[in-house]
Design a protein around this motif. Structure first.
Motif, PDB file in Angstrom:
ATOM      1  N   LEU A 237      31.315  19.842  30.307  1.00 16.50           N
ATOM      2  CA  LEU A 237      30.513  18.850  31.025  1.00 16.50           C
ATOM      3  C   LEU A 237      29.914  17.831  30.066  1.00 16.50           C
ATOM      4  N   TRP A 238      29.541  18.264  28.869  1.00 21.49           N
ATOM      5  CA  TRP A 238      28.896  17.304  27.952  1.00 21.49           C
ATOM      6  C   TRP A 238      29.909  16.307  27.401  1.00 21.49           C
ATOM      7  N   SER A 239      31.093  16.782  27.146  1.00 19.67           N
ATOM      8  CA  SER A 239      32.122  15.868  26.663  1.00 19.67           C
ATOM      9  C   SER A 239      32.534  14.894  27.769  1.00 19.67           C
ATOM     10  N   GLN A 240      32.551  15.420  29.001  1.00 21.40           N
ATOM     11  CA  GLN A 240      32.837  14.566  30.163  1.00 21.40           C
ATOM     12  C   GLN A 240      31.832  13.429  30.252  1.00 21.40           C
ATOM     13  N   ALA A 241      30.538  13.746  30.070  1.00 21.64           N
ATOM     14  CA  ALA A 241      29.471  12.759  30.292  1.00 21.64           C
ATOM     15  C   ALA A 241      29.566  11.569  29.335  1.00 21.64           C
ATOM     16  N   LEU A 242      30.249  11.754  28.216  1.00 20.53           N
ATOM     17  CA  LEU A 242      30.343  10.663  27.233  1.00 20.53           C
ATOM     18  C   LEU A 242      31.257   9.548  27.728  1.00 20.53           C
ATOM     19  N   GLU A 243      32.233   9.909  28.513  1.00 19.85           N
ATOM     20  CA  GLU A 243      33.261   8.925  28.867  1.00 19.85           C
ATOM     21  C   GLU A 243      32.761   7.767  29.731  1.00 19.85           C
ATOM     22  N   PRO A 244      32.036   8.041  30.834  1.00 21.70           N
ATOM     23  CA  PRO A 244      31.566   6.904  31.644  1.00 21.70           C
ATOM     24  C   PRO A 244      30.677   5.939  30.864  1.00 21.70           C
ATOM     25  N   LEU A 245      29.920   6.448  29.900  1.00 21.48           N
ATOM     26  CA  LEU A 245      29.020   5.569  29.142  1.00 21.48           C
ATOM     27  C   LEU A 245      29.803   4.481  28.412  1.00 21.48           C
ATOM     28  N   GLU A 246      30.982   4.850  27.910  1.00 18.85           N
ATOM     29  CA  GLU A 246      31.788   3.877  27.148  1.00 18.85           C
ATOM     30  C   GLU A 246      32.880   3.212  27.978  1.00 18.85           C
ATOM     31  N   ASN A 247      33.032   3.659  29.211  1.00 17.41           N
ATOM     32  CA  ASN A 247      34.092   3.090  30.046  1.00 17.41           C
ATOM     33  C   ASN A 247      33.723   1.651  30.452  1.00 17.41           C
ATOM     34  N   PRO A 248      34.579   0.664  30.115  1.00 19.73           N
ATOM     35  CA  PRO A 248      34.232  -0.726  30.411  1.00 19.73           C
ATOM     36  C   PRO A 248      34.063  -1.010  31.906  1.00 19.73           C
ATOM     37  N   ALA A 249      34.623  -0.184  32.760  1.00 18.06           N
ATOM     38  CA  ALA A 249      34.454  -0.396  34.203  1.00 18.06           C
ATOM     39  C   ALA A 249      33.205   0.309  34.735  1.00 18.06           C
ATOM     40  N   GLU A 250      32.587   1.186  33.931  1.00 19.84           N
ATOM     41  CA  GLU A 250      31.447   1.962  34.430  1.00 19.84           C
ATOM     42  C   GLU A 250      30.152   1.506  33.747  1.00 19.84           C
ATOM     43  N   HIS A 251      29.636   2.243  32.743  1.00 18.43           N
ATOM     44  CA  HIS A 251      28.403   1.778  32.076  1.00 18.43           C
ATOM     45  C   HIS A 251      28.711   0.650  31.078  1.00 18.43           C
ATOM     46  N   GLY A 252      29.896   0.705  30.477  1.00 21.53           N
ATOM     47  CA  GLY A 252      30.355  -0.404  29.628  1.00 21.53           C
ATOM     48  C   GLY A 252      29.595  -0.608  28.336  1.00 21.53           C
ATOM     49  N   LEU A 253      28.983   0.459  27.780  1.00 20.86           N
ATOM     50  CA  LEU A 253      28.311   0.334  26.479  1.00 20.86           C
ATOM     51  C   LEU A 253      29.253   0.784  25.376  1.00 20.86           C
ATOM     52  N   THR A 254      28.930   0.401  24.148  1.00 21.26           N
ATOM     53  CA  THR A 254      29.622   1.041  23.044  1.00 21.26           C
ATOM     54  C   THR A 254      28.698   2.113  22.481  1.00 21.26           C
ATOM     55  N   ARG A 255      29.305   2.975  21.699  1.00 21.87           N
ATOM     56  CA  ARG A 255      28.576   4.103  21.130  1.00 21.87           C
ATOM     57  C   ARG A 255      27.389   3.639  20.279  1.00 21.87           C
ATOM     58  N   THR A 256      27.621   2.634  19.456  1.00 20.95           N
ATOM     59  CA  THR A 256      26.538   2.170  18.581  1.00 20.95           C
ATOM     60  C   THR A 256      25.403   1.561  19.399  1.00 20.95           C
ATOM     61  N   GLU A 257      25.746   0.764  20.385  1.00 21.12           N
ATOM     62  CA  GLU A 257      24.698   0.149  21.205  1.00 21.12           C
ATOM     63  C   GLU A 257      23.861   1.216  21.904  1.00 21.12           C
ATOM     64  N   LEU A 258      24.534   2.193  22.453  1.00 23.49           N
ATOM     65  CA  LEU A 258      23.829   3.243  23.186  1.00 23.49           C
ATOM     66  C   LEU A 258      22.881   3.997  22.259  1.00 23.49           C
ATOM     67  N   VAL A 259      23.404   4.429  21.112  1.00 22.30           N
ATOM     68  CA  VAL A 259      22.593   5.237  20.195  1.00 22.30           C
ATOM     69  C   VAL A 259      21.417   4.420  19.662  1.00 22.30           C
ATOM     70  N   HIS A 260      21.662   3.153  19.345  1.00 20.21           N
ATOM     71  CA  HIS A 260      20.554   2.298  18.904  1.00 20.21           C
ATOM     72  C   HIS A 260      19.492   2.165  19.976  1.00 20.21           C
ATOM     73  N   PHE A 261      19.935   1.966  21.199  1.00 20.77           N
ATOM     74  CA  PHE A 261      18.972   1.838  22.293  1.00 20.77           C
ATOM     75  C   PHE A 261      18.111   3.099  22.401  1.00 20.77           C
ATOM     76  N   LEU A 262      18.771   4.262  22.420  1.00 20.60           N
ATOM     77  CA  LEU A 262      18.043   5.513  22.628  1.00 20.60           C
ATOM     78  C   LEU A 262      17.047   5.793  21.509  1.00 20.60           C
ATOM     79  N   LEU A 263      17.471   5.496  20.269  1.00 19.86           N
ATOM     80  CA  LEU A 263      16.611   5.833  19.130  1.00 19.86           C
ATOM     81  C   LEU A 263      15.532   4.778  18.884  1.00 19.86           C
ATOM     82  N   ALA A 264      15.602   3.678  19.625  1.00 19.39           N
ATOM     83  CA  ALA A 264      14.551   2.669  19.490  1.00 19.39           C
ATOM     84  C   ALA A 264      13.618   2.681  20.694  1.00 19.39           C
TER      85      ALA A 264
END
Ligand code: HEC
Ligand code: HEC
Length: 392
Positions: free
Chosen positions: A127-154
């Motif tokens: 389930l955790w590996s599954q959850a990563l995919e929509p976040l980076e999917n351009p048709a779904e959340h459409g974020l990149t990994r770096t953007e997401l991690v920067h957002f969360l840690l800031a």
């Protein structure tokens, strides 16, 4: 012993209440089959690959992440946009729509943690590996990994929780330069930006990314199934209407649905070709066997918390694309009344259409190598099956 006593009691009760209606009289074999479909058979969820699986703080954090629209390119898409609590966490659309229109139907999430594989083709093994995919999917959340991690840690809300749960992690500042969009899953520019980052930094970002998936998964695995009339049949044998009882009989008997839709989820967790794949376009399970093995976030990968030797599902994964060509995961039928439209591409709006399909696709002249048994049902029987599905 207890089970046998229950069965005997149930037989007696049903015999009494059904004296005016032959449909309510069950044989011992039928009762045993119905019993095998109840929630009582569901083992507790365990996921050794997610060390936060039992962690209350991770669950609360995962819930916040699940409903947070800020985790998307346009600030409007959350997991809950497509997985809506009032629709058993599905969305009522044929295929998912967010930043763009997808190609697959959104599955319900109640009880999802009990599955072995995730997505219609099972291209994820946790389930955790599954959850990563929509976040980076351009048709779904459409974020990149770096953007997401920067957002969360800031972020003032998330940063302290990440520190508390992950301990000694980098902060957004120490991750240096980029909120540049960079990801190994992205377009060419994003891929190049990812490759140019120092290895150590990529590792840090991957670790926070994987942990984010684990927090989300901890929340998602808390979405439990509620008992239905089938589960409480022993206590309330008369609760099923004559039509629902007749449907249940068909489901476990003549219509042979139980061949694939078995166990408490009403899914045997296998991949079956029922003639719904589209050659050259969507071959289902066959298309993902290689990516499953090489996925850096699979059970055997470095971000998994499970000992490698316990990843037996991956070890025994078939290598034969041919064997699973056009095959899709047998979906759970729990809450199916709330999860229209149906099938991996949402091609059918109603349960009548689905059952109609089963009676046609199994005919020798339309069968074309699919795994379906030949069944024949008249209009009344189709209505009875639908009535039973609506109970689930
Ligand atoms: C744009 C709509 C959309 C968004 C946003 C979305 N999902 Fe999904 N979800 C889907 C679709 C569609 C599938 C099936 C895709 C496939 O099988 O290829 C799916 C599949 C899943 C599954 C697997 C279910 C199963 O039965 O195999 C889980 C779990 C899940 N999503 C959780 C999440 C989480 C967690 C998020 C947020 C990080 C999320 N989803 C965001 C549409 C969405
Ligand atoms: C050979 C295995 C098999 C048999 C037998 C079978 N199914 Fe299915 N069922 C599947 C698969 C595989 C899917 C998913 C297909 C897809 O999405 O393309 C499915 C999908 C469904 C769905 C859609 C669920 C959703 O959420 O989209 C329903 C409803 C359903 N089956 C009901 C039945 C009924 C009722 C019977 C008996 C008449 C039956 N099935 C017999 C394998 C089977």
């Amino acid at each position: 012993m207890k089970y046998l006593a229950c069965l005997l009691l149930l037989t007696a009760l049903l015999g009494m209440s059904g004296s005016h209606n032959t449909n309510r009289q069950w044989t011992a074999a039928e009762l045993a089959k119905l019993q095998s479909l109840t929630l009582a058979n569901l083992p507790p969820v365990t996921d050794p690959s997610n060390r936060f699986a039992q962690h209350p703080q991770a669950l609360a954090l995962g819930r916040d992440l699940f409903f947070d629209r800020r985790l998307s390119r346009n600030g409007k898409i959350a997991c809950a946009t497509c997985h809506q609590p009032n629709k058993a966490f599905s969305d009522g659309k044929p295929v998912a729509v967010a930043l763009a229109t997808g190609t697959r139907n959104t599955p319900a999430l109640l009880g999802v943690a009990h599955q072995d594989w995730f997505f219609w083709d099972g291209r994820k093994d946790s389930l955790w590996s599954q959850a990563l995919e929509p976040l980076e999917n351009p048709a779904e959340h459409g974020l990149t990994r770096t953007e997401l991690v920067h957002f969360l840690l800031a972020d003032a809300h998330y940063q302290p929780q990440y520190q508390a749960l992950l301990g000694n992690i980098a902060t957004a500042d120490t991750l240096q330069q980029p909120p540049t969009a960079a990801s190994p899953q992205g377009d060419l520019a994003q891929l190049q930006a990812w490759k140019q980052m120092p290895q150590a930094q990529r590792e840090q970002i991957d670790a926070v990314f994987a942990a984010t998936g684990k927090f989300l998964a901890t929340y998602v695995s808390s979405l439990n199934l509620a008992p239905n009339k089938l589960d409480t049949l022993t206590q309330h044998p008369a609760a099923l209407t004559p039509s629902e009882s007749a449907g249940a009989k068909l489901f476990i008997g003549k219509a042979q649905c139980i061949l694939c839709h078995s166990g408490a989820l009403l899914s045997n967790q296998t991949f079956q070709n029922i003639g719904t794949g589209i050659p050259g376009k969507d071959s289902g399970r066959a298309a993902v066997l290689d990516t499953l093995r090489t996925d850096r976030f699979n059970c055997q990968g470095k971000h998994s918390d499970a000992p490698v030797e316990t990843c037996t599902e991956l070890q025994f994964l078939t290598r034969s694309r041919h064997a699973v060509s056009g095959a899709f995961k047998v979906p759970s039928l729990r809450n199916v009344a709330q999860t229209a439209p149906y099938f991996h591409d949402g091609r059918f709006a109603t349960l009548e259409q689905v059952i109609d399909y089963y009676t046609q696709a199994a005919q020798p002249n339309t069968k074309d190598g699919n795994d379906l048994p030949l069944i024949q049902l008249d209009a009344t029987e189709i209505q009875q099956l639908v009535a039973f599905l609506n109970v689930l």
